[in-house]
Design an enzyme around this catalytic site. Structure first.
Site, PDB file in Angstrom:
ATOM      1  N   ASP A  43       0.848  -1.188   0.000  1.00  0.00           N
ATOM      2  CA  ASP A  43       0.000   0.000   0.000  1.00  0.00           C
ATOM      3  C   ASP A  43       0.888   1.244   0.000  1.00  0.00           C
ATOM      4  O   ASP A  43       1.575   1.525   0.972  1.00  0.00           O
ATOM      5  CB  ASP A  43      -0.897   0.018   1.236  1.00  0.00           C
ATOM      6  CG  ASP A  43      -1.828   1.212   1.200  1.00  0.00           C
ATOM      7  OD1 ASP A  43      -2.862   1.127   0.525  1.00  0.00           O
ATOM      8  OD2 ASP A  43      -1.493   2.256   1.804  1.00  0.00           O
ATOM      9  N   TYR A  48       3.685   9.883   0.498  1.00  0.00           N
ATOM     10  CA  TYR A  48       4.598   9.259   1.470  1.00  0.00           C
ATOM     11  C   TYR A  48       6.068   9.518   1.099  1.00  0.00           C
ATOM     12  O   TYR A  48       6.958   9.288   1.928  1.00  0.00           O
ATOM     13  CB  TYR A  48       4.363   7.742   1.581  1.00  0.00           C
ATOM     14  CG  TYR A  48       2.966   7.339   2.014  1.00  0.00           C
ATOM     15  CD1 TYR A  48       2.106   8.243   2.637  1.00  0.00           C
ATOM     16  CD2 TYR A  48       2.490   6.046   1.798  1.00  0.00           C
ATOM     17  CE1 TYR A  48       0.822   7.868   3.021  1.00  0.00           C
ATOM     18  CE2 TYR A  48       1.205   5.667   2.176  1.00  0.00           C
ATOM     19  CZ  TYR A  48       0.379   6.586   2.784  1.00  0.00           C
ATOM     20  OH  TYR A  48      -0.892   6.213   3.154  1.00  0.00           O
ATOM     21  N   LYS A  77      -1.941   6.356  -4.303  1.00  0.00           N
ATOM     22  CA  LYS A  77      -3.029   7.303  -4.000  1.00  0.00           C
ATOM     23  C   LYS A  77      -2.763   8.675  -4.598  1.00  0.00           C
ATOM     24  O   LYS A  77      -1.622   9.161  -4.593  1.00  0.00           O
ATOM     25  CB  LYS A  77      -3.206   7.434  -2.471  1.00  0.00           C
ATOM     26  CG  LYS A  77      -3.365   6.098  -1.777  1.00  0.00           C
ATOM     27  CD  LYS A  77      -3.693   6.218  -0.301  1.00  0.00           C
ATOM     28  CE  LYS A  77      -3.499   4.883   0.393  1.00  0.00           C
ATOM     29  NZ  LYS A  77      -2.122   4.633   0.838  1.00  0.00           N
ATOM     30  N   HIS A 110      -6.914  10.096  -2.139  1.00  0.00           N
ATOM     31  CA  HIS A 110      -6.362   9.938  -0.792  1.00  0.00           C
ATOM     32  C   HIS A 110      -7.246  10.577   0.299  1.00  0.00           C
ATOM     33  O   HIS A 110      -7.417  10.015   1.369  1.00  0.00           O
ATOM     34  CB  HIS A 110      -4.951  10.550  -0.759  1.00  0.00           C
ATOM     35  CG  HIS A 110      -4.062   9.978   0.287  1.00  0.00           C
ATOM     36  ND1 HIS A 110      -2.705   9.868   0.141  1.00  0.00           N
ATOM     37  CD2 HIS A 110      -4.326   9.482   1.519  1.00  0.00           C
ATOM     38  CE1 HIS A 110      -2.181   9.332   1.229  1.00  0.00           C
ATOM     39  NE2 HIS A 110      -3.144   9.094   2.079  1.00  0.00           N
TER      40      HIS A 110
END
Ligand code: A2P
Length: 317
Positions: A43, A48, A77, A110
């Site tokens: 994921d 990130y 995302k 997201h």
């Protein structure tokens, strides 16, 4: 490992590796180790900041023949800066390039939040764009275009309430396959789970262990530690496993996907093994009574003074 099916019969493994908070410097080795241990579901998300290293690890593992692309399930995302319909395809291509892949298995919106392009983390109301100006269903059209362009097999959302899911689902040409939200015994979201089961939307549990490695600025001083809840500890003792494994097993036993994050080899193994633990009806009943509607990730960082975002409207509660 147990899998769940989307409406189109594509399958998703019930446990994946969460990569939020995994530093670029450590994530390459984590992914290589995870693949060796048997993880196949990862994921990820653009925000990130570690998709390049994840991509390098995935591609190296494929190159040496440890795994092939078809065996992997990769999620990314869409960040809030690319909510305009025409920007979604640009964003997914950016993530694909970083990951070194030519398609994703799942792409999620997201947050139900839109931001100006040049500020990934909003500092003031000026950095945010009202959902009146970029409605969520227009972003969804951009998500659908990604499927039509062959860049992703399934699309979904994250951090969506029932109200927001309904709004998109009504006019969608491609129905929502997934909603990824915070879920654990202290925030069970039973109504949402029931609604998603009815709508054939798979739910993924993020922060299943309470995300204790969050930046201190995101943490309440008195936040509960789920590893110390007496009922969880007692069930762990009964099953001769750790409290973290009970939390992971609980998520899968109630029919959701779960994505615990770890960068430690022993805990990666422990978490993967937890996907095979069967909890009894009595264990599930005990855990069901622990719900406190407690959120670790409150989303207050989007709810800046003077903007149209407020916490109660974000979650519609
Ligand atoms: P680490 O990466 O050092 O293993 P969440 O998945 O809810 O975001 O939680 C992630 C946090 O939980 C990280 O601090 C991670 O640390 C820790 N963690 C992951 N697996 C376990 C486990 N099996 N036991 C205890 N802590 C764990």
């Amino acid at each position: 490992m147990k899998t769940y099916s989307f409406r189109n019969d594509h399958k998703i493994p019930s446990l994946g590796l969460g990569t939020w908070k995994a530093e670029p410097g450590e994530i390459y080795q984590t992914i290589r180790t995870a693949i060796e241990l048997g993880y196949r579901h990862f994921d990820c998300a653009f925000i990130y900041g570690n998709e390049k290293e994840i991509g390098a690890a995935l591609n190296d593992a494929i190159m040496v023949g440890e795994v092939n692309r078809q065996e992997l399930f990769i999620t990314s995302k869409l960040w809030n800066t690319h909510h305009r319909a025409e920007d979604v395809i640009i964003a997914i291509k950016q993530s694909l390039k970083l990951l070194g892949l030519d398609y994703l298995d799942l792409y999620l919106m997201h947050w139900p939040v839109a931001q100006k392009k040049d500020c990934p983390f909003p500092q003031s109301a000026d950095d945010l764009i009202s959902l009146k100006d970029i409605p969520l269903d227009s972003t969804w059209q951009g998500m659908e275009e990604c499927v039509m362009a062959g860049l992703v097999k399934n699309i979904g959302v994250s951090n969506f309430s029932i109200k927001k899911l309904k709004k998109i689902q009504k006019g969608a040409n491609i129905k929502i396959a997934m909603n990824q939200v915070e879920l654990h015994p202290l925030l069970q979201q039973k109504e949402l789970l029931e609604f998603c089961n009815k709508e054939k939307i798979v739910l993924t549990a993020y922060s299943p262990l309470g995300s204790r490695d969050r930046h201190p600025s995101m943490k309440a001083a008195d936040e509960p530690n789920m590893f110390e809840i007496p009922e969880i500890v007692s069930i762990a003792n009964d099953h001769k496993c750790s409290p973290a494994q009970v939390l992971i097993a609980w998520a899968i036993n109630r029919g959701t996907v779960v994505i615990p994050k770890s960068t430690n080899k022993d805990r990666l193994k422990q978490n993967l093994d937890a996907s095979e633990i069967i909890l009894s009806d009595s264990d599930m009943h005990t855990i069901s009574s622990l719900d406190r509607r407690y959120r670790y990730v409150k989303g207050e960082f989007f709810c800046l003074e003077g903007s149209s975002y407020i916490v109660s409207k974000l979650w519609d509660e």
